[in-house]
Structure formats: structure tokens, C-alpha cells
Enzyme design. Structure first.
Site, PDB file in Angstrom:
ATOM      1  N   SER A   1       0.840  -1.202   0.000  1.00 30.27           N
ATOM      2  CA  SER A   1       0.000   0.000   0.000  1.00 30.27           C
ATOM      3  C   SER A   1       0.867   1.240   0.000  1.00 30.27           C
ATOM      4  O   SER A   1       1.911   1.280   0.665  1.00 30.27           O
ATOM      5  CB  SER A   1      -0.912   0.017   1.230  1.00 30.27           C
TER       6      SER A   1
ATOM      7  N   TYR B   1      -3.278  -1.770   9.643  1.00 27.56           N
ATOM      8  CA  TYR B   1      -3.229  -2.056   8.202  1.00 27.56           C
ATOM      9  C   TYR B   1      -1.857  -1.732   7.631  1.00 27.56           C
ATOM     10  O   TYR B   1      -1.243  -2.566   6.939  1.00 27.56           O
ATOM     11  CB  TYR B   1      -4.308  -1.248   7.488  1.00 27.56           C
TER      12      TYR B   1
END
Length: 309
Positions: free
Chosen positions: A187, A200
Site C-alpha cells: 500500500s 493495516y
């Protein structure tokens, strides 16, 4: 005087060299197909099969479609068998390639023996570790996460353990054949510690370091291992937000990211995401970590996704 003149000449040469290197770096981002060309048969030369986790929809579906269009048969793995069958039918009808489906919930632990058995006899040339999950759709502080203990297990299993286990299953065959490609989806926001997405981004930072370390170990074996760090993509994870200047359609990102396949151990996968990555890393960390910024981010995501809490 001569020493002083030499000093300024060296400084000037350093500035010019730095400018040249930055210009070349920018050109590589802007024109990846020129700098990192791939032969027409590149993907099929890696092997007959591609395996894509989280392949029933979103980014995984787009990778499965694109690899099939490049001539590969595909195995798509996800937890919803009905979605898998629908996607498989669509890919087979559009490309004429064979698509196998395998239902597995990557948030669980007891799934890998069945996956390993199903993949055992396949000539796997490409593995896309795409499956991933957010703890919550709306960002929040760690202790505000609903069902926190359960979420920790699920997110770690899905975002990191799944990647490592799939590499364990597929990598030996690639090493034996001396070729293969592994793409691990990370990400863009994992480039820095990112409050309200702490769990996350921590798991995605693990994807980055694992991928880069693994590439160093197996590069000499002829295997490409790359971490991809996208920002916003129009998928279920972003509540299927309509593509715009900040959100990219999954099909567009996949085509773009594959052009950067030889660009290094880690890429942002597109021109727009590369500039966003540079920007995020340049912003003062004190600002990004401020309480005000955290609250503004939470509100922004609520408004952008239309999710009410």
C-alpha cells in the site's frame, strides 16, 4: 585560490550530476515501457499458469483478466465460490484460457494444505499476492477498532501470513525452473507510519520488507519479486468509489503496474501514485501525526466513501 576553485567545481559537478540523475529517474517513471520493455511472450515464458489471491473481484480480478489476455491459464483464489465461478466464466469467455477456482478464506489458518495440494502439479510462472483487508472501512485509532482481538488475527493472517505462505508454496517450483514472477500488493500509505490505519499499514510495511528481502535472496535464480504500493483503487476496499484524480480503476492500475515489472524491488505502479508517494514522504511527519490531521482524515474518508458510522 586553486583549492577554493577546485572545491566549487566539485560542488557544481555534484549539483549537475544530481540534477541529471533526478531527470533520468523522472523519465523512467513517465516512460516505463521505454526503459523497462517486456517481450511479447514474457509472461507465458515464465510458465503456463498464474495464481491470483483475492481474484474474484477488484484488483485481483483485473490481474487475472490481464494475465489471461497475455496467454496464461489462471487460478483464482478467494472465499466466495459464487463470485469466483462468475469471474472464471467471464475470463474464459473473453480470453479462451482455462481458469480454475479455489475457495479459501485467507483470514483463517487452516487453508494452506488444500491450496498446496490443488497447485501441486501446475507450472506456475506468476503469483500475485493481492488478497488483503482493512480492519475497518472507516479509519480509526487502534483501540477503537470493533472486535479488536479478532481483527488483529484476521488482518495479520490476510495481509501478511497469506503472502508468506503462498510464496512458500509457489517459490520452490520457480527456483527449480529458474524463472518466475511474484507480485506482492502492499500500500502507498505504508511508506510512513500512518495513524488511524496503524494495523493495516504495519502489515503492509511487512509486505514491503519481506518482498525486498526475498528478492535479494532469489534474484540470482532468475525470479522477479516485487512489492507494489498503490494508493486509492476503485475496489470494495474503497467502497467502489468512482475513479477520479485520486482513485484509479483496477484495470488501469494493473496495465500500468505490469509496465514497471523490471523497475525494481518496489514500485508505486503508476505515474500518479509515484508522485503521491513522493509527496507523502516529503510532508512533515509532525503534521501527518497530529490529532487534527487524524480527525480530518477520518472525516474525509467518511465523506469520500459515503459510509455513515
Amino acid at each position: 585560490m586553486e583549492v577554493l576553485e577546485a572545491f566549487f567545481v566539485v560542488i557544481g559537478a555534484g549539483v549537475v550530476l544530481s540534477f541529471i540523475l533526478k531527470t533520468v529517474s523522472l523519465l523512467k517513471v513517465l516512460f516505463p515501457k521505454f526503459w523497462y520493455p517486456l517481450p511479447e511472450d514474457f509472461f507465458t515464458s515464465m510458465g503456463q499458469w498464474a495464481v491470483v489471491t483475492g481474484g474474484s473481484e477488484g484488483l485481483g480480478r483485473a490481474y487475472a483478466f490481464q494475465l489471461a489476455q497475455h496467454g496464461m491459464n489462471v487460478v483464482i483464489i478467494s472465499r466466495n465460490i459464487n463470485k469466483l465461478k462468475k469471474t472464471a466464466e467471464e475470463i474464459e469467455n473473453a480470453t479462451g484460457k482455462t481458469v480454475k477456482v479455489l475457495a479459501a478464506d485467507f483470514s483463517k489458518d487452516n487453508i494452506y494444505e488444500a491450496i498446496e495440494n490443488a497447485l501441486e502439479d501446475l507450472d506456475i510462472g506468476v503469483l500475485v499476492n493481492n488478497v488483503g483487508m482493512l480492519p475497518t472501512m472507516i479509519p480509526c485509532k487502534f483501540l477503537d477498532t470493533d472486535c479488536l482481538e479478532q481483527r488483529v488475527d484476521e488482518v495479520v493472517n490476510c495481509n501478511t501470513k497469506a503472502m508468506m505462505q503462498m510464496c512458500r508454496i509457489v517459490l520452490p517450483g520457480m527456483e527449480q525452473r529458474g524463472k518466475g514472477v511474484i507480485l506482492n500488493v502492499s500500500s502507498g500509505i505504508a511508506v510512513i507510519p500512518f495513524p488511524t490505519y496503524t494495523l493495516y499499514t504495519a502489515t503492509k510495511a511487512c509486505v514491503d520488507t519481506f518482498s525486498c528481502g526475498l528478492q535479494a535472496e532469489y534474484k540470482e535464480k532468475g525470479i522477479i519479486i516485487q512489492a507494489l504500493s498503490p494508493f486509492g483503487i476503485s475496489t470494495q476496499m474503497t467502497n467502489n468509489t468512482k475513479p477520479n484524480h485520486l482513485i484509479i480503476a483496477p484495470e488501469d492500475f494493473v496495465k500500468s503496474s505490469l509496465a514497471y515489472l523490471r523497475a525494481g524491488d518496489k514500485t508505486f505502479g503508476s505515474i500518479a501514485f509515484t508522485f503521491m508517494g513522493w509527496l507523502v514522504q516529503m510532508l512533515p511527519i509532525q503534521y501527518l501525526h497530529s490529532e487534527k490531521m487524524q480527525q480530518q482524515l477520518i472525516q474525509f474518508v467518511k465523506e469520500r466513501t459515503g459510509i455513515k458510522t
